[in-house]
Design an enzyme around this catalytic site. Structure first.
Site, PDB file in Angstrom:
ATOM      1  N   ASN A  13       0.831  -1.198   0.000  1.00 31.00           N
ATOM      2  CA  ASN A  13       0.000   0.000   0.000  1.00 31.00           C
ATOM      3  C   ASN A  13       0.868   1.252   0.000  1.00 31.00           C
ATOM      4  O   ASN A  13       2.044   1.209   0.355  1.00 31.00           O
ATOM      5  CB  ASN A  13      -0.946  -0.003   1.199  1.00 31.00           C
ATOM      6  CG  ASN A  13      -2.006  -1.078   1.071  1.00 31.00           C
ATOM      7  OD1 ASN A  13      -2.499  -1.348  -0.019  1.00 31.00           O
ATOM      8  ND2 ASN A  13      -2.356  -1.712   2.172  1.00 31.00           N
ATOM      9  N   CYS A  14       0.244   2.349  -0.377  1.00 36.13           N
ATOM     10  CA  CYS A  14       0.902   3.647  -0.409  1.00 36.13           C
ATOM     11  C   CYS A  14       1.604   3.902   0.917  1.00 36.13           C
ATOM     12  O   CYS A  14       1.032   3.577   1.956  1.00 36.13           O
ATOM     13  CB  CYS A  14      -0.157   4.716  -0.674  1.00 36.13           C
ATOM     14  SG  CYS A  14       0.506   6.372  -0.753  1.00 36.13           S
ATOM     15  N   PRO A  15       2.789   4.416   0.949  1.00 34.13           N
ATOM     16  CA  PRO A  15       3.569   4.959  -0.179  1.00 34.13           C
ATOM     17  C   PRO A  15       4.601   3.981  -0.742  1.00 34.13           C
ATOM     18  O   PRO A  15       5.451   4.382  -1.524  1.00 34.13           O
ATOM     19  CB  PRO A  15       4.282   6.145   0.468  1.00 34.13           C
ATOM     20  CG  PRO A  15       4.607   5.637   1.844  1.00 34.13           C
ATOM     21  CD  PRO A  15       3.412   4.752   2.225  1.00 34.13           C
ATOM     22  N   ASP A  40      -2.865  -1.545  -5.208  1.00 29.93           N
ATOM     23  CA  ASP A  40      -3.448  -0.449  -4.424  1.00 29.93           C
ATOM     24  C   ASP A  40      -4.216   0.484  -5.365  1.00 29.93           C
ATOM     25  O   ASP A  40      -3.619   1.096  -6.239  1.00 29.93           O
ATOM     26  CB  ASP A  40      -2.321   0.314  -3.715  1.00 29.93           C
ATOM     27  CG  ASP A  40      -2.822   1.491  -2.891  1.00 29.93           C
ATOM     28  OD1 ASP A  40      -4.054   1.683  -2.805  1.00 29.93           O
ATOM     29  OD2 ASP A  40      -1.983   2.215  -2.332  1.00 29.93           O
TER      30      ASP A  40
END
Length: 75
Positions: A13-15, A40
């Site tokens: 997932n981000c980042p 994501d």
């Protein structure tokens, strides 16, 4: 399209996809293409912003099922 390097960021997932792409681009030469495969949904928006901020060109963004594919050209 000749991809020079491919990154698999599925499940991250981000980042993390952006950070991995940034590191990979730093090791590449100008004009080379990096393909990033992510799961994501926010990565589409994130890579658009990343390209604007870094000056790397976002060549293509596609969706295949639950995967988001981003192709960046190293500036």
């Amino acid at each position: 399209m000749d991809i020079d390097k491919e990154l698999d960021t599925r499940g991250l997932n981000c980042p993390l996809p952006i950070l991995k792409a940034k590191k990979a681009l730093a090791e590449m030469e100008s004009g080379q293409l990096l393909k990033v495969v992510a799961t994501d949904p926010g990565s589409t928006r994130d890579f658009q912003a990343f390209a604007r901020q870094t000056g790397n060109e976002l060549v293509e963004q596609t969706t295949a099922g639950d995967e988001f594919i981003h192709v960046l050209k190293r500036r």
